[in-house]
Scaffold this active site. Structure first.
Site, PDB file in Angstrom:
ATOM      1  N   ASP A  93      -4.830  10.092   0.503  1.00 20.89           N
ATOM      2  CA  ASP A  93      -5.047   9.494   1.818  1.00 20.89           C
ATOM      3  C   ASP A  93      -5.804   8.187   1.617  1.00 20.89           C
ATOM      4  O   ASP A  93      -6.946   8.203   1.154  1.00 20.89           O
ATOM      5  CB  ASP A  93      -5.904  10.406   2.705  1.00 20.89           C
ATOM      6  CG  ASP A  93      -5.232  11.714   3.084  1.00 20.89           C
ATOM      7  OD1 ASP A  93      -4.245  12.091   2.434  1.00 20.89           O
ATOM      8  OD2 ASP A  93      -5.718  12.372   4.023  1.00 20.89           O
ATOM      9  N   LYS A 155      -2.473   8.976   9.677  1.00 20.76           N
ATOM     10  CA  LYS A 155      -3.579   9.894   9.965  1.00 20.76           C
ATOM     11  C   LYS A 155      -4.589   9.209  10.875  1.00 20.76           C
ATOM     12  O   LYS A 155      -4.824   7.997  10.752  1.00 20.76           O
ATOM     13  CB  LYS A 155      -4.222  10.308   8.637  1.00 20.76           C
ATOM     14  CG  LYS A 155      -5.511  11.107   8.722  1.00 20.76           C
ATOM     15  CD  LYS A 155      -6.021  11.389   7.313  1.00 20.76           C
ATOM     16  CE  LYS A 155      -7.432  11.969   7.312  1.00 20.76           C
ATOM     17  NZ  LYS A 155      -7.938  12.179   5.927  1.00 20.76           N
ATOM     18  N   LYS A 184      -0.857  13.104  11.020  1.00 23.92           N
ATOM     19  CA  LYS A 184      -1.954  14.014  10.695  1.00 23.92           C
ATOM     20  C   LYS A 184      -3.123  13.709  11.624  1.00 23.92           C
ATOM     21  O   LYS A 184      -3.542  12.554  11.756  1.00 23.92           O
ATOM     22  CB  LYS A 184      -2.391  13.838   9.238  1.00 23.92           C
ATOM     23  CG  LYS A 184      -3.645  14.645   8.863  1.00 23.92           C
ATOM     24  CD  LYS A 184      -4.012  14.447   7.394  1.00 23.92           C
ATOM     25  CE  LYS A 184      -5.344  15.097   7.056  1.00 23.92           C
ATOM     26  NZ  LYS A 184      -5.710  14.932   5.622  1.00 23.92           N
TER      27      LYS A 184
END
Length: 218
Positions: A93, A155, A184
């Site tokens: 990430d 995300k 996400k």
């Protein structure tokens, strides 16, 4: 109604506190194995230890790249990504450069995310937008850039800003994603009810600290 195991497989169980001790990390990893979380999101320095503890389990290792501010150089992020996978990470990430995005420097953001995705190879790649700092136009632009760069996920948050995932931000992300990139939700998800709401909206991954409490309802 999702079973506990089905629910657990959506979750990246997070322990990113810089002061976390080895004892706390061990407990975190053992808990992840017990509940079969999708991954553990941990500081990169802990990856070799996590690989050892998680060996033979169905729990992956999610590496945070460019944490927690995102203003590292692109070269540093690329190196960190490659190094994390070399040490045993299974996903990564990256926090995008928020200042670049808010300045409209979309070409620079896209180049960085493309190089990050290339460094991930065949692994799952996620970009963190840190939506707390963004207006709707910024969120939409970031999702479009992430799609062009070929990432797996967008995300919401690191969990280090003053605010995390919100229904409004997630709805915007899902709308702009249009099924071409996954979403996400992460940051401030503290109940099974809230988590299920995001999953029902169309989110396919969740980030949560104390993730076992979502399962236990405490």
């Amino acid at each position: 109604m999702r079973t506990d195991l089905e629910f657990a497989r959506y979750i990246d169980a997070t322990l990113l506190r810089p002061e976390a001790t080895k004892e706390e990390m061990t407990q975190h990893l053992e808990t992840a194995k017990k509940y079969h979380f999708k991954t553990v999101a941990i500081g990169c320095a802990w990856i070799p230890y996590a690989k050892e503890i998680l060996a033979g389990s169905d729990v992956g290792i999610d590496a945070p790249i460019g944490f927690a501010n995102g203003y590292n150089t692109t070269e540093a992020k690329v190196f960190e990504t490659r190094d994390a996978f070399a040490k045993g990470a299974t996903e990564a990430d990256v926090l995008l450069n928020i200042g670049w995005l808010r300045s409209g420097m979309y070409d620079a953001v896209e180049e960085e995310l493309t190089r990050f995705r290339e460094a991930c190879g065949d692994h799952v790649s996620k970009v963190i937008l840190e939506t707390y700092y963004l207006e709707e136009k910024d969120i939409r632009a970031a999702v479009r850039i992430a799609k062009r760069a070929g990432l797996t996920y967008v995300k919401t948050s690191t969990g280090f800003a003053k605010g995390g995932a919100t229904e409004e931000a997630v709805r915007i992300m899902l709308d702009e994603a249009a099924g071409e990139i996954q979403v996400k939700a992460s940051g401030g998800i503290r109940s099974r009810e809230a988590a299920d709401l995001y999953l029902d909206m169309g989110v396919t991954r969740l980030g949560a600290s104390n993730a076992h409490k979502l399962l236990l309802g405490v």
